[in-house]
Scaffold this motif. Structure first.
Motif, PDB file in Angstrom:
ATOM      1  N   SER A 189      22.484   9.820  10.677  1.00  0.00           N
ATOM      2  CA  SER A 189      22.798   8.508  11.245  1.00  0.00           C
ATOM      3  C   SER A 189      24.321   8.401  11.409  1.00  0.00           C
ATOM      4  O   SER A 189      24.779   7.918  12.347  1.00  0.00           O
ATOM      5  CB  SER A 189      22.240   7.360  10.419  1.00  0.00           C
ATOM      6  N   TYR A 190      24.987   8.839  10.365  1.00  0.00           N
ATOM      7  CA  TYR A 190      26.639   8.960  10.607  1.00  0.00           C
ATOM      8  C   TYR A 190      27.037   9.670  11.740  1.00  0.00           C
ATOM      9  O   TYR A 190      27.927   9.389  12.363  1.00  0.00           O
ATOM     10  CB  TYR A 190      27.181   9.343   9.142  1.00  0.00           C
ATOM     11  N   MET A 191      26.452  10.836  11.742  1.00  0.00           N
ATOM     12  CA  MET A 191      26.743  11.824  13.024  1.00  0.00           C
ATOM     13  C   MET A 191      26.372  11.136  14.346  1.00  0.00           C
ATOM     14  O   MET A 191      27.159  11.459  15.177  1.00  0.00           O
ATOM     15  CB  MET A 191      26.120  13.122  12.861  1.00  0.00           C
ATOM     16  N   VAL A 192      25.329  10.506  14.318  1.00  0.00           N
ATOM     17  CA  VAL A 192      24.995   9.839  15.865  1.00  0.00           C
ATOM     18  C   VAL A 192      25.819   8.567  15.831  1.00  0.00           C
ATOM     19  O   VAL A 192      26.454   8.596  17.091  1.00  0.00           O
ATOM     20  CB  VAL A 192      23.605   9.279  15.578  1.00  0.00           C
ATOM     21  N   MET A 193      26.541   7.771  15.111  1.00  0.00           N
ATOM     22  CA  MET A 193      27.306   6.870  15.277  1.00  0.00           C
ATOM     23  C   MET A 193      28.600   7.393  15.700  1.00  0.00           C
ATOM     24  O   MET A 193      29.386   6.701  16.404  1.00  0.00           O
ATOM     25  CB  MET A 193      27.423   5.914  14.123  1.00  0.00           C
ATOM     26  N   LEU A 194      29.092   8.242  15.085  1.00  0.00           N
ATOM     27  CA  LEU A 194      30.290   8.987  15.307  1.00  0.00           C
ATOM     28  C   LEU A 194      30.328   9.742  16.607  1.00  0.00           C
ATOM     29  O   LEU A 194      31.450   9.604  17.531  1.00  0.00           O
ATOM     30  CB  LEU A 194      30.779  10.182  14.291  1.00  0.00           C
ATOM     31  N   CYS A 195      29.205  10.365  17.123  1.00  0.00           N
ATOM     32  CA  CYS A 195      29.218  10.623  18.217  1.00  0.00           C
ATOM     33  C   CYS A 195      29.365   9.602  19.401  1.00  0.00           C
ATOM     34  O   CYS A 195      29.835   9.864  20.609  1.00  0.00           O
ATOM     35  CB  CYS A 195      27.734  11.348  18.566  1.00  0.00           C
ATOM     36  N   TRP A 196      28.765   8.533  19.130  1.00  0.00           N
ATOM     37  CA  TRP A 196      28.721   7.305  20.004  1.00  0.00           C
ATOM     38  C   TRP A 196      30.142   7.102  20.573  1.00  0.00           C
ATOM     39  O   TRP A 196      30.633   6.924  21.496  1.00  0.00           O
ATOM     40  CB  TRP A 196      27.864   6.152  19.697  1.00  0.00           C
ATOM     41  N   LEU A 197      31.182   6.829  19.311  1.00  0.00           N
ATOM     42  CA  LEU A 197      32.330   6.514  19.384  1.00  0.00           C
ATOM     43  C   LEU A 197      33.176   7.339  20.263  1.00  0.00           C
ATOM     44  O   LEU A 197      34.101   7.145  20.837  1.00  0.00           O
ATOM     45  CB  LEU A 197      32.922   6.094  18.055  1.00  0.00           C
ATOM     46  N   ILE A 225      33.138  -0.141  21.814  1.00  0.00           N
ATOM     47  CA  ILE A 225      34.140   0.567  20.941  1.00  0.00           C
ATOM     48  C   ILE A 225      34.138  -0.044  19.505  1.00  0.00           C
ATOM     49  O   ILE A 225      34.064   0.446  18.557  1.00  0.00           O
ATOM     50  CB  ILE A 225      35.348   0.943  21.639  1.00  0.00           C
ATOM     51  N   PHE A 226      34.145  -1.323  19.695  1.00  0.00           N
ATOM     52  CA  PHE A 226      34.247  -2.215  18.530  1.00  0.00           C
ATOM     53  C   PHE A 226      33.122  -2.340  17.568  1.00  0.00           C
ATOM     54  O   PHE A 226      33.180  -1.982  16.256  1.00  0.00           O
ATOM     55  CB  PHE A 226      34.720  -3.612  18.892  1.00  0.00           C
ATOM     56  N   ILE A 227      31.925  -2.315  18.224  1.00  0.00           N
ATOM     57  CA  ILE A 227      30.796  -2.041  17.562  1.00  0.00           C
ATOM     58  C   ILE A 227      30.302  -0.985  16.834  1.00  0.00           C
ATOM     59  O   ILE A 227      29.871  -0.614  15.750  1.00  0.00           O
ATOM     60  CB  ILE A 227      29.569  -2.489  18.311  1.00  0.00           C
ATOM     61  N   TYR A 228      30.831   0.108  17.660  1.00  0.00           N
ATOM     62  CA  TYR A 228      30.622   1.653  17.089  1.00  0.00           C
ATOM     63  C   TYR A 228      31.424   1.771  15.883  1.00  0.00           C
ATOM     64  O   TYR A 228      31.098   2.314  14.845  1.00  0.00           O
ATOM     65  CB  TYR A 228      30.960   2.753  18.026  1.00  0.00           C
ATOM     66  N   GLY A 229      32.767   1.314  15.884  1.00  0.00           N
ATOM     67  CA  GLY A 229      33.646   1.492  14.831  1.00  0.00           C
ATOM     68  C   GLY A 229      33.105   0.708  13.623  1.00  0.00           C
ATOM     69  O   GLY A 229      33.012   1.047  12.441  1.00  0.00           O
ATOM     70  N   LEU A 230      32.469  -0.522  13.780  1.00  0.00           N
ATOM     71  CA  LEU A 230      32.126  -1.301  12.891  1.00  0.00           C
ATOM     72  C   LEU A 230      30.891  -0.700  11.883  1.00  0.00           C
ATOM     73  O   LEU A 230      30.491  -0.846  10.990  1.00  0.00           O
ATOM     74  CB  LEU A 230      31.787  -2.835  13.345  1.00  0.00           C
ATOM     75  N   SER A 231      30.148  -0.142  12.784  1.00  0.00           N
ATOM     76  CA  SER A 231      28.882   0.422  12.353  1.00  0.00           C
ATOM     77  C   SER A 231      29.142   1.645  11.577  1.00  0.00           C
ATOM     78  O   SER A 231      28.580   1.955  10.552  1.00  0.00           O
ATOM     79  CB  SER A 231      27.859   0.878  13.588  1.00  0.00           C
ATOM     80  N   ILE A 232      30.206   2.521  11.831  1.00  0.00           N
ATOM     81  CA  ILE A 232      30.838   3.779  11.220  1.00  0.00           C
ATOM     82  C   ILE A 232      31.319   3.000   9.620  1.00  0.00           C
ATOM     83  O   ILE A 232      30.997   3.642   8.771  1.00  0.00           O
ATOM     84  CB  ILE A 232      31.854   4.644  11.770  1.00  0.00           C
ATOM     85  N   TYR A 272      38.469  -2.920   7.869  1.00  0.00           N
ATOM     86  CA  TYR A 272      39.742  -3.559   8.172  1.00  0.00           C
ATOM     87  C   TYR A 272      40.495  -2.505   9.399  1.00  0.00           C
ATOM     88  O   TYR A 272      41.164  -3.084  10.258  1.00  0.00           O
ATOM     89  CB  TYR A 272      40.697  -3.803   7.315  1.00  0.00           C
ATOM     90  N   PHE A 273      40.243  -1.320   9.393  1.00  0.00           N
ATOM     91  CA  PHE A 273      40.789  -0.258  10.134  1.00  0.00           C
ATOM     92  C   PHE A 273      40.229  -0.690  11.546  1.00  0.00           C
ATOM     93  O   PHE A 273      41.338  -0.777  12.593  1.00  0.00           O
ATOM     94  CB  PHE A 273      40.244   1.270   9.931  1.00  0.00           C
ATOM     95  N   TYR A 274      38.899  -0.789  11.791  1.00  0.00           N
ATOM     96  CA  TYR A 274      38.309  -0.946  13.016  1.00  0.00           C
ATOM     97  C   TYR A 274      38.594  -2.362  13.537  1.00  0.00           C
ATOM     98  O   TYR A 274      38.628  -2.824  14.484  1.00  0.00           O
ATOM     99  CB  TYR A 274      36.970  -0.840  13.210  1.00  0.00           C
TER     100      TYR A 274
END
Length: 317
Positions: A189-197, A225-232, A272-274
């Motif tokens: 799941s982390y790899m999928v989220m990172l691929c999206w972003l 971009i914001f949603i992908y970052g928050l998901s990661i 807070y990064f994202y």
């Protein structure tokens, strides 16, 4: 693409082997192939960063090989400790994160994706063989704290995501202590989220936060971009939070309440990064200052789904 395919294949194949020397050999083959992927890119200062990464990894690989032989033949007493330090270097954990800072920001996005995901699979399985929660607790927490603090006020997106990956590695190790199947689900799941972003950032060739000022991103792309970052980072109610929620529940019932409270506070800093990235993208570097001039149909639907997911999460909780 062939090198990427072989890196993924060898990383997965290492999880089916119980021989330390064979796993070490596959790890070094993946390392050499990753150097080839880095050199094939056209990032600036790629030769300098690749050479520094190569020297660090080769030195610690030889140290690991020596102590693996000692470990197999029972010729030393500190083998497990030295091997753990070598694996921490391989994964870029604190205090051996210096090569990660050196190379992040100078890679192509596809190389950064491999470095953050596939290149950590083999060290993680070796860490699983050596892992002990009580003896490794301080190292995991210190790596998570340092990664969350160093990622603040960073204009380089790759470095920010690299420090965020330091926090996620700690969650990976915690998930491995539950079960390997749960860890594989978390990692996938982390790899999928990172691929999206990374796919969005790669399409617009964005490496720094201030590049959003000169890019022609529409509002829907910025929101994604914001949603992908928050998901990661693990912000509710996205996929990254749901996986972390299972880890938190498991350790909470085991009595690690202070540890999980500390990890939650650390994850808030990673969020807070994202949030900071979202602030610059949507407000400071945005040409659409007046949002009412835009078509709100797609954005309104996305906001409705966002609020609905919160409501569903609240009901199930």
């Amino acid at each position: 693409m062939m090198l990427i395919y072989f890196i993924g294949w060898f990383s997965i194949m290492s999880w089916t082997i119980n021989n330390w020397l064979m796993i070490w050999y596959l790890m070094e083959v993946c390392f050499v192939m990753f150097i080839g992927v880095c050199v094939a890119g056209k990032g600036y200062s790629i030769s300098e960063s690749t050479m520094g990464y190569y020297l660090v990894q080769v030195i610690f690989s030889l140290v690991m090989l020596t102590f693996i032989l000692f470990y197999m033949f029972n010729l030393g007493y500190m083998c497990s400790f030295i091997l753990t330090l070598g694996l921490m270097v391989k994964m870029g954990m604190f205090p051996f994160h210096f090569w990660l800072v050196l190379i992040c920001g100078k890679l192509e996005w596809i190389s950064f994706l491999i470095l953050s995901t596939l290149m950590k699979l083999i060290p993680l399985i070796l860490m699983y063989y050596l892992f002990c929660m009580s003896s490794f607790l301080f190292v995991i927490v210190s790596s998570a704290i340092f990664g969350s603090l160093m990622g603040l006020n960073n204009s380089n997106i790759q470095k920010m995501m690299g420090y965020s990956s330091m926090v996620n590695i700690c969650w990976f190790i915690y998930s491995m202590s539950i079960s390997l199947s749960f860890f594989l689900m978390y990692f996938a799941s982390y790899m999928v989220m990172l691929c999206w972003l990374i796919n969005v950032l790669m399409n617009y060739n964005i490496f720094y936060v201030n590049q959003f000022k000169f890019s022609s991103l529409n509002l829907s792309t910025k929101v994604m971009i914001f949603i992908y970052g928050l998901s990661i980072s693990g912000f509710p109610p996205f996929l990254g939070f749901l996986i972390k929620w299972l880890v938190i529940n498991y350790f909470w019932y085991l009595g690690f309440k202070f540890l999980m409270s500390l990890m939650i506070l650390i994850s808030i800093l990673a969020v807070y990064f994202y949030l900071q990235l979202f602030f610059f993208v949507m407000l400071v570097f945005s040409s659409w200052v007046k949002w009412y001039t835009m078509n709100f149909i797609k954005f309104g639907l996305l906001s409705f789904l966002f609020l609905l997911s919160y409501f569903i999460l609240f009901i199930f909780y």
